[in-house]
Scaffold this motif. Structure first.
Motif, mmCIF file in Angstrom:
data_model
loop_
_atom_site.group_PDB
_atom_site.id
_atom_site.type_symbol
_atom_site.label_atom_id
_atom_site.label_comp_id
_atom_site.label_asym_id
_atom_site.label_seq_id
_atom_site.Cartn_x
_atom_site.Cartn_y
_atom_site.Cartn_z
ATOM 1 N N HIS A 121 0.970 -1.155 0.055
ATOM 2 C CA HIS A 121 -0.114 -0.147 -0.464
ATOM 3 C C HIS A 121 0.778 1.131 -0.052
ATOM 4 O O HIS A 121 1.692 1.409 0.947
ATOM 5 C CB HIS A 121 -1.351 -0.076 1.281
ATOM 6 N N GLY A 122 0.894 2.151 -0.698
ATOM 7 C CA GLY A 122 1.845 2.872 -1.325
ATOM 8 C C GLY A 122 1.756 4.168 -0.583
ATOM 9 O O GLY A 122 2.463 4.631 -0.444
ATOM 10 N N ASN A 123 0.678 4.359 0.247
ATOM 11 C CA ASN A 123 0.575 5.584 1.155
ATOM 12 C C ASN A 123 1.014 5.069 2.644
ATOM 13 O O ASN A 123 1.296 5.926 3.743
ATOM 14 C CB ASN A 123 -0.839 6.401 1.394
ATOM 15 N N GLU A 124 1.428 3.741 3.039
ATOM 16 C CA GLU A 124 1.818 3.085 4.312
ATOM 17 C C GLU A 124 3.144 3.169 4.448
ATOM 18 O O GLU A 124 3.707 1.759 3.815
ATOM 19 C CB GLU A 124 1.384 1.577 4.171
ATOM 20 N N THR A 125 3.791 4.278 4.110
ATOM 21 C CA THR A 125 4.801 4.208 4.124
ATOM 22 C C THR A 125 6.302 3.813 5.150
ATOM 23 O O THR A 125 7.077 3.926 4.403
ATOM 24 C CB THR A 125 5.406 5.584 3.294
ATOM 25 N N ASP A 167 5.295 6.677 -4.344
ATOM 26 C CA ASP A 167 5.477 7.857 -5.195
ATOM 27 C C ASP A 167 4.863 9.310 -5.193
ATOM 28 O O ASP A 167 4.631 10.226 -5.133
ATOM 29 C CB ASP A 167 6.466 7.786 -6.621
ATOM 30 N N ARG A 168 3.682 8.673 -5.407
ATOM 31 C CA ARG A 168 2.545 9.037 -5.528
ATOM 32 C C ARG A 168 1.992 10.295 -4.408
ATOM 33 O O ARG A 168 1.595 11.466 -4.272
ATOM 34 C CB ARG A 168 1.006 8.795 -5.862
ATOM 35 N N TYR A 169 1.398 9.748 -2.992
ATOM 36 C CA TYR A 169 2.223 10.270 -1.872
ATOM 37 C C TYR A 169 2.973 10.636 -1.522
ATOM 38 O O TYR A 169 2.824 12.261 -0.909
ATOM 39 C CB TYR A 169 1.793 8.701 -0.613
ATOM 40 N N VAL A 170 4.323 10.266 -1.456
ATOM 41 C CA VAL A 170 5.288 11.199 -1.032
ATOM 42 C C VAL A 170 5.304 12.326 -1.785
ATOM 43 O O VAL A 170 5.510 13.327 -0.953
ATOM 44 C CB VAL A 170 6.742 10.215 -1.083
ATOM 45 N N PRO A 195 -7.245 10.518 -5.123
ATOM 46 C CA PRO A 195 -7.065 9.184 -5.215
ATOM 47 C C PRO A 195 -6.792 8.421 -3.153
ATOM 48 O O PRO A 195 -6.623 7.228 -3.489
ATOM 49 C CB PRO A 195 -6.743 8.303 -6.115
ATOM 50 N N GLY A 196 -5.691 9.071 -3.224
ATOM 51 C CA GLY A 196 -4.876 8.549 -2.504
ATOM 52 C C GLY A 196 -3.164 7.686 -2.555
ATOM 53 O O GLY A 196 -3.708 7.302 -3.776
ATOM 54 N N GLY A 197 -2.481 6.987 -2.477
ATOM 55 C CA GLY A 197 -1.618 6.896 -2.201
ATOM 56 C C GLY A 197 -0.925 4.889 -2.194
ATOM 57 O O GLY A 197 -0.268 4.804 -2.212
ATOM 58 N N ARG A 198 -2.662 4.347 -1.219
ATOM 59 C CA ARG A 198 -2.448 3.784 -1.113
ATOM 60 C C ARG A 198 -2.532 2.851 -2.143
ATOM 61 O O ARG A 198 -1.968 1.504 -2.522
ATOM 62 C CB ARG A 198 -4.267 3.707 -0.353
#
Length: 841
Positions: A121-125, A167-170, A195-198
């Motif tokens: 999950h992208g936003n669980e960084t 990278d979308r989230y960061v 849509p969030g980075g998840r």
């Protein structure tokens, strides 16, 4: 001259010292120039660091295994001792032989294999930051303990599964944070936009994709996974920032294929973690929320492949940022989060290394039992060979992707079995060409998970859907047997469909049957190339052949603009999608309607728009986007909800409203805009929760089904507070399978038989349309598989699944059930194609 010589000597000496220093292994802090946790490390710098470690340590190697949709590299590392590296192929092949996935006897060189997966999950960084710390400590020359672990253990590390989402989230966070981090949860840096980075590029939750492999990142990864088949797999996650830390053992329900050893070692690893967490005073919990049932998670799918599969969750997520104030008044930092993941990761390797011999032997036993002592009542699963060839082809391709073996029955037989189509157990007839999957094989446990008619559920409180059976998912006929059948091996997916071309070289019209998504892909391709097509709305017979409704009729007379290219386009596209072509020398039929009849409908080229953005479900938008872009191969325009009111819809003839909550997004004027567009001839397609927004508004006929009001019973009123979740579950279904009766005379259902099996994701129900076409309806006794509460079933029965309403000159297609859910419900995808190409024509 002497001074110059001395200077050059000094310079060369300096360069040598500097070069030697640069060539040394560096910690993440030394390499990156900042302490881990002070900021986020973007994908390209994580990649640079793990590559640096592989270059400067003889304990690590790195391999690229694919790229993402946005062209970021996907890599994995192998971390183990020098001796193990020298014999790595022997170790790998030995392990596959232990599992029965390769022929031959293994040598004595057997090692425990641990796979650590980070940042699905992208936003669980925090986990990718932890991966760098863990990698360094495993190879750190001064860490004698880790070197000892690596003598008996091979560690496979994937430092970032979802770099597009991360990278979308960061990148978003860096654009909104100031010089000083603001830990106030109300600050904008804690309010991630849609849509969030998840999710990944197509907004798919890749932690629900391990089994189905709809996403390219997953397909790349599973190929490598099958090359190693690890004994322990950990998936690192984050959850709400007010939660502490979660690790194994997992919550119940467990799927019944999970062995005592898999349960025991989860607990052993969890207890090893507690030593470190207790020492630091870090809060944690186990055996809650995250169960082991749904097969497509990063803990369950590895478990069903013989591993000890585990999820680790740390407080954080997209709302945590670099630092956030929690409800206890403490400040949770990125440093805290990555440190906890680092400790649990190292503890996992330690516990595995300390039990390496048993880990390996129990892994071997798992696959030995699958062959010689399979669990459960069902021993064989039969797929009827006379099922649709395309659907059968895709089922077999799926089994190949899972290393599940199959073959033909070899002889006819009458026996007892469970008939998936009727939901009844009784006498069944098996033909010699029918396809058989036996559980007596290395991947027999996994086969059972995919095929058992109704998985045993020990607890109704589950984290995800509870049904996914393969016959229903692919739309094929067949049986489950309690008796053993040994399949005759040798059949391949290519054997079950054999495209045939017949008729004249330059026919009056080309005919293509309409039965599957492969037919829709063919139509999408020729439509994009400028071909004009028609379809039959009645059954017909020509040249002694029967053709069903929906058959594509592609007349030469409608395509004179293509000249000599017409036939080439048809043939090339048919070859691309393995379609059978029949060339007809005439438009005159023996029964039914001639090709020039008004009942042979012209397919107006679809121009499709999808509402996306705030208010919509990013997951459903992604499912629709991916469907058009990657599965159907047809263009689609995504329109942001913020821009919708200003958008001229006249250039579109199809508008899709994904599942979502539109109350604060689509205004009354926007609704009137949609209504006017539909009345003018457009086709509106509403999916899932979006249907509730159209209920009873602006002439839309959809109505919610009212629940029968009953006086509460005394025992219900006195029910304990602690049972509230279970009481709520009685009125819900997290995902179960119901039989839907289709009106196969309507274009929305062309290509289907009367019985379709739908995946119900909630008990939200709607009445049959009083004025319109009830194309897909759930009747009495329609439940087939999965959990549906006692209060949910009466609501779902006698309700609408798919309906079409005439609205002025246009149409509204109500898709109460989402046939594109997670991209894996294969048999529903033609319904969506029908709504695009056939309905409204």
């Amino acid at each position: 001259m002497q001074k110059q010589t001395l200077f050059l000597s000094s310079l060369l000496a300096f360069c040598f010292i500097a070069s030697a220093a640069f060539a040394q292994l560096q910690s993440p802090e030394e390499f990156l120039g900042y302490e881990l946790g002070d900021r986020w490390t973007p994908h390209h710098r994580v990649l640079s660091y793990v590559s640096h470690v592989a270059e400067h340590s003889d304990l690590a190697t790195i391999q690229q295994y694919g790229t993402t949709n946005e062209h970021r590299e996907l890599v994995y590392l192998i971390i183990t001792s020098r001796d193990n590296h020298e014999n790595l192929e022997e170790i790998r092949m030995n392990n596959l032989r232990l599992a029965g996935l390769e022929d031959g006897e293994p040598t004595e060189n057997k090692k425990a294999i641990v796979w650590l997966s980070y940042n699905v999950h992208g936003n669980e960084t925090s986990s990718s930051e932890a991966a760098m710390m863990t990698l360094f400590e495993l190879v750190n020359p001064s860490n004698s303990e880790s070197k000892q672990w690596l003598e008996s253990t091979v560690v496979v590390m994937d430092p970032m599964i979802n770099p597009d989402g991360r990278d979308r989230y960061v990148n978003w966070y860096k654009s909104v944070v100031g010089t000083t981090v603001n830990p106030d949860p109300a600050a904008r840096e804690h309010r991630e936009p849609w849509p969030g980075g998840r999710s990944n590029h197509y907004y798919f939750d890749m932690n629900r994709d391990w089994a189905w492999q709809t996403q390219k990142e997953t397909r790349h990864r599973i190929k490598v996974y099958h090359q190693w088949m690890p004994h322990v797999h950990v998936d690192f996650h984050e959850m709400g920032y007010n939660s502490p830390y979660y690790f194994a053992p997992a919550a119940k329900p467990y799927h019944s294929v999970i062995t005592e050893w898999q349960t025991e070692f989860q607990t052993m690893i969890g207890l090893n973690h507690t030593r470190y967490f207790d020492e630091e005073g870090w809060l944690y919990y186990t055996r809650e929320v995250f169960d082991l049932f749904y097969p497509s998670y990063g803990d369950t799918w590895p478990t069903y492949n013989g591993a000890i599969g585990m999820t680790y969750e740390k407080a954080g997520g997209g709302s945590a940022g670099l630092a956030v104030l929690t409800e206890t008044g403490d400040t949770l930092t990125l440093k805290d989060r990555l440190t906890h993941h680092h400790v649990s990761g190292m503890s996992t390797v330690e516990a595995t290394a300390n039990n390496a011999d048993r880990v390996v032997s129990e892994f071997e036993q798992y696959f030995d039992d699958a062959v010689n002592n399979p669990a459960g009542a069902w021993r064989s699963f039969v797929v009827k060979r006379d099922s649709d060839p395309d659907k059968l082809y895709h089922l077999l391709k799926f089994l190949d992707s899972q290393n599940i073996r199959y073959g033909t029955a070899g002889s006819s037989d009458n026996t007892r079995g469970y008939d998936y189509s009727t939901g009844q157990t009784g006498s069944v007839s098996i033909s010699e060409d029918d396809i058989v999957v036996s559980v007596r094989q290395a991947q027999g446990q996994l086969a059972r998970v995919y095929f058992e008619p109704n998985p045993e559920l020990s607890d109704s409180l589950t984290y995800d859907i509870t049904a996914w059976e393969a016959h229903y998912r692919f739309g094929v006929e067949g049986f489950a047997l309690e008796s053993d059948m040994t399949p005759e091996m040798g059949i391949t997916p290519e054997d079950v469909r054999t495209p045939v071309n017949s008729g004249p070289e330059r026919p009056y019209a080309w005919l293509v049957r309409w039965d599957s998504m492969d037919d829709a892909r063919f139509l999408a391709e020729i439509t994009e190339k400028g071909v004009k097509s028609r379809f039959a709305t009645r059954d017909f017979e020509i040249n002694g052949e029967q053709y069903d409704r929906g058959t594509l009729i592609i007349p030469r007379g409608n395509n004179t603009h293509l000249g000599d290219r017409f036939d080439d386009i048809i043939r090339e596209s048919a070859a691309n999608h393995e379609r059978s072509l029949t060339g007809s020398a005439t438009g005159f039929v023996e029964s039914g309607s001639d090709f020039g009849s008004n009942t042979v409908s012209f397919i107006q080229k679809p121009s499709v728009a999808v509402i996306s953005g705030e208010g919509t479900s990013s997951l459903n938008v992604g499912e629709i986007w991916h469907y058009f872009d990657q599965q159907l191969g047809y263009p689609v325009t995504l329109i942001n909800t913020d821009d919708f009111a200003r958008t001229d819809l006249s250039s579109f003839n199809k508008l899709i409203v994904p599942s979502g909550f539109y109350g604060g997004v689509l205004s009354d004027s926007a609704m009137e805009q949609v209504s006017t567009w539909v009345r003018g001839g457009g086709t509106l397609i509403t999916v899932g929760r979006a249907n509730s927004y159209f209920t009873g508004r602006n002439g839309f006929q959809l109505e919610r089904k009212a629940q029968d009001a009953e006086e509460p019973k005394v025992d219900e009123m006195l029910e304990p507070y602690g049972d509230r979740a279970r009481r709520s579950a009685a009125n819900s279904t997290p995902g179960s399978i119901f039989n839907v009766k289709l009106d196969t005379t309507h274009p929305l259902a062309f290509g289907y038989d009367e019985d379709y099996f739908t995946l119900k994701l909630s008990s939200d129900s709607y009445n049959y349309l009083s004025s319109g076409w009830n194309v897909g309806t759930i009747r009495d006794d329609a439940w087939r598989s999965g959990f549906a509460g006692a209060g949910a079933r009466p609501m779902i029965e006698n309700s609408l699944s798919f309906g079409v309403q005439n609205y002025g000159s246009g149409r509204v297609v109500y898709m109460i059930d989402n046939p594109l859910f997670r991209g894996f419900w294969e048999n529903g995808k033609l319904l969506f194609a029908n709504s695009i190409f056939l309905v409204g024509n």
